[in-house]
Structure formats: structure tokens, C-alpha cells
Scaffold this motif. Structure first.
Motif, PDB file in Angstrom:
ATOM      1  N   ASP A 164       0.859  -1.179   0.000  1.00 30.02           N
ATOM      2  CA  ASP A 164       0.000   0.000   0.000  1.00 30.02           C
ATOM      3  C   ASP A 164       0.901   1.237   0.000  1.00 30.02           C
ATOM      4  OD1 ASP A 164      -1.846   1.965   0.273  1.00 30.02           O
ATOM      5  OD2 ASP A 164      -2.515   1.386   2.293  1.00 30.02           O
ATOM      6  N   ILE A 165       1.214   1.741  -1.177  1.00 28.41           N
ATOM      7  CA  ILE A 165       2.190   2.821  -1.264  1.00 28.41           C
ATOM      8  C   ILE A 165       1.649   4.143  -0.742  1.00 28.41           C
ATOM      9  CG2 ILE A 165       3.340   1.721  -3.218  1.00 28.41           C
ATOM     10  CD1 ILE A 165       2.042   3.822  -5.025  1.00 28.41           C
ATOM     11  N   SER A 166       0.336   4.235  -0.465  1.00 29.59           N
ATOM     12  CA  SER A 166      -0.223   5.461   0.095  1.00 29.59           C
ATOM     13  C   SER A 166       0.013   5.550   1.598  1.00 29.59           C
ATOM     14  CB  SER A 166      -1.732   5.525  -0.187  1.00 29.59           C
ATOM     15  OG  SER A 166      -2.420   4.476   0.497  1.00 29.59           O
ATOM     16  N   ASN A 167       0.453   4.455   2.200  1.00 32.62           N
ATOM     17  CA  ASN A 167       0.663   4.389   3.642  1.00 32.62           C
ATOM     18  C   ASN A 167       2.151   4.497   3.960  1.00 32.62           C
ATOM     19  OD1 ASN A 167       1.059   3.494   6.334  1.00 32.62           O
ATOM     20  ND2 ASN A 167      -0.842   2.312   6.256  1.00 32.62           N
ATOM     21  N   PRO A 168       2.592   5.553   4.678  1.00 34.68           N
ATOM     22  CA  PRO A 168       4.028   5.704   4.987  1.00 34.68           C
ATOM     23  C   PRO A 168       4.617   4.503   5.712  1.00 34.68           C
ATOM     24  CG  PRO A 168       2.841   7.723   5.479  1.00 34.68           C
ATOM     25  CD  PRO A 168       1.802   6.686   5.175  1.00 34.68           C
ATOM     26  N   ALA A 169       3.867   3.927   6.659  1.00 35.36           N
ATOM     27  CA  ALA A 169       4.368   2.765   7.392  1.00 35.36           C
ATOM     28  C   ALA A 169       4.544   1.572   6.466  1.00 35.36           C
ATOM     29  CB  ALA A 169       3.408   2.418   8.537  1.00 35.36           C
ATOM     30  N   SER A 170       3.645   1.413   5.513  1.00 36.77           N
ATOM     31  CA  SER A 170       3.739   0.331   4.545  1.00 36.77           C
ATOM     32  C   SER A 170       4.952   0.523   3.635  1.00 36.77           C
ATOM     33  CB  SER A 170       2.458   0.255   3.709  1.00 36.77           C
ATOM     34  OG  SER A 170       2.541  -0.762   2.732  1.00 36.77           O
ATOM     35  N   ARG A 171       5.193   1.778   3.214  1.00 34.93           N
ATOM     36  CA  ARG A 171       6.360   2.050   2.372  1.00 34.93           C
ATOM     37  C   ARG A 171       7.650   1.734   3.123  1.00 34.93           C
ATOM     38  NH1 ARG A 171       3.316   6.830   1.098  1.00 34.93           N
ATOM     39  NH2 ARG A 171       4.686   8.120   2.398  1.00 34.93           N
ATOM     40  N   LEU A 254      10.693   5.593 -12.756  1.00 31.27           N
ATOM     41  CA  LEU A 254       9.693   5.631 -13.818  1.00 31.27           C
ATOM     42  C   LEU A 254       8.588   4.612 -13.556  1.00 31.27           C
ATOM     43  CD1 LEU A 254       8.866   6.868 -16.524  1.00 31.27           C
ATOM     44  CD2 LEU A 254      10.221   5.099 -17.666  1.00 31.27           C
ATOM     45  N   VAL A 255       8.977   3.393 -13.198  1.00 28.67           N
ATOM     46  CA  VAL A 255       7.979   2.367 -12.892  1.00 28.67           C
ATOM     47  C   VAL A 255       7.195   2.764 -11.646  1.00 28.67           C
ATOM     48  CG1 VAL A 255       7.636  -0.046 -12.251  1.00 28.67           C
ATOM     49  CG2 VAL A 255       9.333   0.545 -13.984  1.00 28.67           C
ATOM     50  N   GLY A 256       7.892   3.293 -10.635  1.00 25.76           N
ATOM     51  CA  GLY A 256       7.213   3.705  -9.417  1.00 25.76           C
ATOM     52  C   GLY A 256       6.217   4.820  -9.641  1.00 25.76           C
ATOM     53  N   SER A 257       6.469   5.665 -10.642  1.00 27.02           N
ATOM     54  CA  SER A 257       5.555   6.786 -10.906  1.00 27.02           C
ATOM     55  C   SER A 257       4.185   6.312 -11.372  1.00 27.02           C
ATOM     56  CB  SER A 257       6.167   7.734 -11.946  1.00 27.02           C
ATOM     57  OG  SER A 257       6.127   7.176 -13.251  1.00 27.02           O
ATOM     58  N   THR A 258       4.087   5.054 -11.810  1.00 22.65           N
ATOM     59  CA  THR A 258       2.799   4.509 -12.242  1.00 22.65           C
ATOM     60  C   THR A 258       1.968   4.028 -11.068  1.00 22.65           C
ATOM     61  OG1 THR A 258       3.526   2.192 -12.465  1.00 22.65           O
ATOM     62  CG2 THR A 258       3.959   3.684 -14.326  1.00 22.65           C
ATOM     63  N   GLY A 259       2.585   3.978  -9.864  1.00 18.58           N
ATOM     64  CA  GLY A 259       1.887   3.450  -8.699  1.00 18.58           C
ATOM     65  C   GLY A 259       2.107   1.972  -8.498  1.00 18.58           C
ATOM     66  N   ALA A 260       3.048   1.391  -9.239  1.00 19.27           N
ATOM     67  CA  ALA A 260       3.335  -0.038  -9.095  1.00 19.27           C
ATOM     68  C   ALA A 260       3.857  -0.333  -7.690  1.00 19.27           C
ATOM     69  CB  ALA A 260       4.363  -0.470 -10.133  1.00 19.27           C
ATOM     70  N   ASN A 261       3.676  -1.572  -7.240  1.00 18.44           N
ATOM     71  CA  ASN A 261       4.133  -1.933  -5.902  1.00 18.44           C
ATOM     72  C   ASN A 261       5.658  -1.934  -5.852  1.00 18.44           C
ATOM     73  OD1 ASN A 261       5.342  -4.843  -5.871  1.00 18.44           O
ATOM     74  ND2 ASN A 261       3.503  -5.042  -7.128  1.00 18.44           N
ATOM     75  N   PRO A 262       6.246  -1.723  -4.672  1.00 19.85           N
ATOM     76  CA  PRO A 262       7.704  -1.558  -4.577  1.00 19.85           C
ATOM     77  C   PRO A 262       8.499  -2.775  -5.020  1.00 19.85           C
ATOM     78  CG  PRO A 262       6.708  -1.758  -2.399  1.00 19.85           C
ATOM     79  CD  PRO A 262       5.589  -1.560  -3.365  1.00 19.85           C
ATOM     80  N   PHE A 263       7.957  -3.972  -4.856  1.00 21.48           N
ATOM     81  CA  PHE A 263       8.684  -5.170  -5.269  1.00 21.48           C
ATOM     82  C   PHE A 263       8.812  -5.220  -6.796  1.00 21.48           C
ATOM     83  CE2 PHE A 263       6.392  -6.192  -1.324  1.00 21.48           C
ATOM     84  CZ  PHE A 263       7.479  -6.398  -0.488  1.00 21.48           C
ATOM     85  N   ALA A 264       7.750  -4.818  -7.490  1.00 22.55           N
ATOM     86  CA  ALA A 264       7.803  -4.757  -8.954  1.00 22.55           C
ATOM     87  C   ALA A 264       8.780  -3.678  -9.407  1.00 22.55           C
ATOM     88  CB  ALA A 264       6.412  -4.480  -9.519  1.00 22.55           C
TER      89      ALA A 264
END
Length: 443
Positions: A164-171, A254-264
Motif C-alpha cells: 500500500d504505497i499510500s501508507n508511509p508505514a507500509s512504504r 519511472l515504474v514507481g511513478s505509475t503506482g506499481a508496488n515496490p517489489f515490482a
């Protein structure tokens, strides 16, 4: 996370006078932005709006693709700073987890923060037991980078609470998991290629000691970590932890800017790093030395390098960014000699050849005039070879270290206000508009 303090450097962006750009009778005033240090940057975001044109910069070599406070490079002066700290001070005095904490949170940890962070990484170093099944799906001769890339991407199927990249704790949880688990996956990829049992992380070891133990220990023998070799491994990790907006880091962003999960996102970075022009340069150094073969062949090889039509290149010298001595190379040069001395490899033909090649190249006016000095790849491959690590694992170790930089850059990008999806433009050179014709009307 580190507390704010009054000694924290001022990284507030300052505005400079605007730049005037004219095309024919049209004119635009574009703001010029100044960072903490380094050259000013012209903000061209309204270039198309004001002038109806785009900039053209293949490879983005003259383009600032983002705003970042993590790493600064001055290639002309041979400077590399992480959060303001010179790389030589970090490599010679800090541990890899300390540098990881610095890159993630912006400050060096105090004693308690360091202890908590280090223990947290140890806790997350274990892999879900079902991940073992992934390795059995690969051919025994699969390249370790293929295993690493595929398995890291699959972590999102096991750790749903970290995507859940919207959650700081999750990031933050995802960042720590990746830093801790990628070394385990890397070591297991090596063990799988050797047909040996997997070795689990050991809490009694430091980060680098643990990696060496997972690589080389066996259940039937007691493995003793050599402190000199562990220190060399730690320095290699530190020196490869981050390097500004290179190809793989830009890919992660670039991939992260799409909202992809951090593992991807990190799996994408690993794929970009796999390219021989990026992460495989130290392998090329060893291949070059093997090609030269003997000390007496060096002069002839140097003459081939000077002949541009020969196609022969001096690998491990020069750098796209550094026009001076690579600051990381100086540290690995010292580390290289420490390892050679510890392992009593002074009479190894390969190392003798490397030392002589370096001596001749740095004294030759041809290379001096072109500022072709040894870079980090020249020494890192030699050190890894001395440690007994096969060349197929060189880029894997690069990825283990660079994961720290990738997750730090990814977090910074996600947390930036107004962050937008990456969308470069192009200079179109194809056919102009034309109409479809049926078969009967085609020549």
C-alpha cells in the motif's frame, strides 16, 4: 526514523533569475532553479506551452529528471556525496546498514536507532518458506540475475501488507524488507546454481558477514568469516549503494511513478542493471585481463586501445560521469591490496597483470590527457574474484547493494508533492499522415 536537529543542512531550493529563450519572434522566460550545490537547472516544464516546442535530449544526459536530496555527484572534481557525506568517509568509517539508514532517512542513526534498524533487518532477512519452491522452477544453469529478478518481483505475492504505497508505514516496511531479503535471495541463487543446500540468515553475523556465510558456508562444516574479507564486502556494498539518477535508478522511479508496488519497481531496477553497459562492467574487466594473458602482452594491448579502428577498449577506466578519478576507485584500490595481502595472492598472475596494467595506463600521456583513470569496476571485479565469487554473481552483488539506493529513491519520489507519472516526449521521424489503401491499390 531520525529526529530533526539544528545541524541538519539547509536543502531549501533557491530561485535564480529566469532564462530567456527565443525561437523566431517568440520568446519565453523560463525559471532557473538552484540546488544546494551543483549547476543551476532551467525549468522547461512550460517550454511547450510558451513556445510550442519540446527539448531533445537522447539518453537524458543533459536533463534533470527529478528533484532529489539523496546523492550528489560532481564528475569534474571526482566528488560523491550521500546526504552531504563524502563517500570516502562513509566507506572507511561506517557500516553498510548505517549508510542504508542514512540514504533512507536523511541522517546517520544514533546508537539506539542503529541497533534497532540493524536488528529489524535481521528479522526481515528470512524468506517465506514457500519461496523456496520458486528456485526449483528454474533450470539449474539459470543465470542468477534471472532468478533474482523473478523472485524479487514475486515478493509482492507474499507480503501484501507492504504494497500500500499510500501508507508511509507500509512504504517503510517494504523498504526494509527489500534491503534485508534481496541478499538472501541472491545467496540462494548462487547456492542453487552450485547444487548446494540453502543457508539461512544468521543473527550472530553483521550484514556483510551474513551474506558471505550464506554464500560459502555448508551444513557439514563450520564457516569462519574472515574480518578482512567481510570489511571488503561491506565497502563494496557501500560504494555501490546509490549513484544518483543512473539507468536502473531512473527505471525504478519511472515504474514507481505509475503506482506499481515496490517489489515490482525493484525487480524492474534489477532488470535494467542486468544490461552489460550498466551492471556488467566489472565482468568485462576480468575478461579483458584474461584476453591480455601475460605482462609482456600489455604494451601491444595498449597500442590496440589507442587505435580507434581496432575496436579494443580499456575496460575499467574512465566513466560517463566522472571526468576525474572515480572517488570510489581510490577506496577499492586500497581494499584490493588489503585482500590480496590477506589471501597471499601477490603472485597470482591475474592480480600481477592488473597491477602492471594500472601502472602503465595511469602513466601514459594518452590516457592522462583523456582523463581515463581506473574506475570502481576495475577494482571491484578483482576483489570479488579474490573472494571466490564467480563472475555470474558480480551483477547480483551490485543489485544487493543498489537495492538500498533504489528503495530510497522510490520513497523520495512517492512522497514528493505533486508527483506525476513519467511520460517522456519524442522527436517523431516517421511517415506523415497518409490514408489506408486496399490491396488492389498497393504497388
Amino acid at each position: 526514523m531520525a529526529d530533526n536537529d539544528t545541524n541538519r543542512p539547509d536543502t531549501t531550493q533557491k530561485m535564480s533569475p529566469s532564462a530567456t529563450i527565443s525561437i523566431g519572434t517568440r520568446q519565453a522566460e523560463l525559471p532557473v532553479r538552484s540546488g544546494t550545490i551543483g549547476p543551476d537547472v532551467v525549468d522547461i516544464r512550460k517550454l511547450a506551452q510558451d513556445l510550442g516546442v519540446y527539448s531533445f535530449d537522447p539518453g537524458y544526459g543533459e536533463t534533470a529528471s527529478c528533484q532529489s536530496s539523496i546523492t550528489y555527484i560532481d564528475g569534474d572534481e571526482g566528488v560523491l556525496l550521500h546526504r552531504g557525506y563524502p563517500i570516502d568517509q562513509l566507506a572507511m568509517n561506517a557500516s553498510f546498514p548505517e549508510v542504508a539508514y542514512l540514504l533512507l532517512y536523511g541522517e546517520l542513526p544514533n546508537a539506539q536507532e542503529y541497533c534497532d534498524f540493524r536488528e529489524n533487518l535481521k528479522e526481515h532477512a528470512l524468506l517465506h518458506e514457500q519461496i523456496r519452491n520458486f528456485f526449483n522452477g528454474f533450470r539449474r544453469d539459470a543465470h542468477p540475475m534471472a532468478i533474482l529478478c523473478g523472485t524479487v518481483g514475486a515478493l509482492s505475492a507474499f507480503y501484501h501488507d507492504g504494497i500500500d504505497i499510500s501508507n508511509p508505514a507500509s512504504r517503510d516496511l517494504s523498504a526494509r524488507r527489500l534491503i534485508a531479503k534481496v541478499p538472501t535471495i541472491a545467496a540462494w541463487a548462487y547456492k542453487y546454481s552450485q547444487g548446494e543446500p540453502f543457508v539461512y540468515p544468521n543473527d550472530d553475523y553483521s550484514f556483510s558477514e551474513n551474506f558471505l556465510a550464506m554464500m560459502f558456508s555448508r551444513p557439514n562444516t563450520r564457516y569462519r568469516v574472515n574480518p578482512v574479507l567481510a570489511r571488503a564486502m561491506d565497502r563494496i556494498f557501500i560504494l555501490h549503494a546509490d549513484h544518483e539518477q543512473n539507468a536502473s535508478t531512473s527505471t525504478v522511479r519511472l515504474v514507481g511513478s505509475t503506482g506499481a508496488n515496490p517489489f515490482a519497481c525493484i525487480a524492474a531496477g534489477i532488470a535494467a542493471l542486468w544490461g552489460p553497459a550498466h551492471g556488467g562492467a566489472n565482468e568485462a574487466v576480468l575478461a579483458m585481463l584474461e584476453q591480455i594473458g601475460k605482462r609482456e602482452n600489455i604494451p601491444a594491448f595498449i597500442e590496440q586501445v589507442k587505435n580507434r579502428e581496432s575496436g579494443v577498449r580499456l575496460m575499467g577506466f574512465g566513466h560517463r560521469v566522472y571526468k576525474n578519478f572515480d572517488p570510489r576507485a581510490k577506496i577499492l584500490q586500497q581494499t584490493y591490496h588489503e585482500v590480496v595481502s590477506e589471501l597471499k595472492l601477490a603472485h597470482d598472475p591475474m592480480f600481477d597483470l592488473a597491477i602492471e596494467l594500472e601502472r602503465i595506463a595511469v602513466e601514459d600521456p594518452y590516457f592522462i590527457q583523456r582523463k581515463l583513470y581506473p574506475n570502481v569496476d576495475f577494482y571491484s571485479g578483482l576483489i570479488l574474484r579474490a573472494l571466490g565469487i564467480p563472475t555470474s554473481m558480480f551483477t547480483v552483488l551490485f543489485a544487493v547493494a543498489r537495492t538500498v539506493g533504489w528503495v530510497s529513491q522510490w520513497r523520495e519520489m512517492i512522497e514528493e508533492p505533486g508527483q506525476r507519472i513519467g511520460r517522456p516526449r519524442q522527436l517523431y521521424t516517421g511517415a506523415a499522415r497518409r490514408d489506408f489503401r486496399p490491396f488492389s491499390n498497393r504497388n
